[in-house]
Write a protein that holds these residues in place. Structure first.
Motif: not given
Length: 248
Positions: A7-15, A179-190
């Motif tokens: 119920d929480r979209p990926a956009a909420s990674r910026h919280e 590349g996967a680490v950077l994508a994970h950072w960008r998409l999930k904020g982790d």
């Protein structure tokens, strides 16, 4: 250890992250990770510098072997997030993770996610195999690997060829990993890089019961010394190669 929040979209990674941070990665895991990076770079540089640096190249290879063997053992006796049983998943687990990620569901993994687990296993296998081949290799000029005396000249040459070719596979895997680490950072904020440096992750990504309380440092040091001594003993008693590298 894993949660999928549909119920929480990926956009909420910026919280905003919680103020608290919790320990996930023990120092032995972090030590192995960055030591493998340094050893791989060292082996590459000493190889490019030529045969005069063979002894240094071999040293970095020995370091890779000790580190990989240690990490495999640590995957059974280390703290919870270091253990393979707590992060390696089968095909169904990987597919569920891919499905959730593709749907934009926010996933949470205190340790490695299922894809990250596969990369851990792949890199350990590749690095261990690469360094293992190097033990039996020779440079066809002056130097031989310490265990070249245990195999025939033709097999030594074949393993040398595989040792060289496998390096490019490792480079491809490392690029994919970064590349996967950077994508994970960008998409999930982790920020996985920061976590692997400090050992800590933000509190909202790690529940209280998932935090590790000890790195089991005494056990880690004892295991590391035992593996190092075992390799040193093997190399000391290995027979010298009985073929002429200059005449190959």
């Amino acid at each position: 250890m894993t949660a999928v929040e549909r119920d929480r979209p990926a956009a909420s990674r910026h919280e905003p992250a919680l103020a608290s941070r919790r320990r996930v990665w023990d120092w032995p895991v972090r030590f192995v990770h960055w030591s493998l990076v340094a050893s791989l770079l060292g082996a590459f540089m000493t190889n490019k510098l030529g045969v005069k640096y063979f002894a240094y190249h071999a040293f970095f290879g020995y370091a890779v072997i000790v580190l990989v063997v240690f990490r495999v053992w640590w995957g059974f006796v280390g703290p919870k997030h270091a253990r393979f049983v707590n992060f390696v998943r089968g095909p169904k687990g990987v597919l569920r993770y891919l499905h959730a990620t593709g749907r934009g569901w926010k996933t949470r993994h205190a340790g490695h996610n299922p894809l990250g687990a596969l990369m851990v296993l792949l890199l350990l296998a590749l690095l261990g195999t690469q360094a293992g081949f190097g033990l039996f290799a020779n440079d066809e000029i002056f130097n031989t690997g310490p265990l070249a005396g245990l195999v025939s000249k033709s097999l030594s040459l074949n393993l040398t060829s595989l040792h060289r070719k496998l390096f490019y596979v490792i480079v491809a895997a490392v690029i994919l990993h970064v590349g996967a680490v950077l994508a994970h950072w960008r998409l999930k904020g982790d920020n996985l890089v920061s976590a692997m440096i400090t050992g800590n992750k933000p509190g909202h990504l790690v529940e209280a019961h998932e935090e590790i309380r000890s790195s089991r440092g005494v056990l880690a040091v004892a295991l590391f010394i035992a593996i190092s001594l075992g390799l040193a003993t093997l190399l000391h008693f290995a027979p010298a190669a009985d073929f002429d590298t200059a005449g190959l």
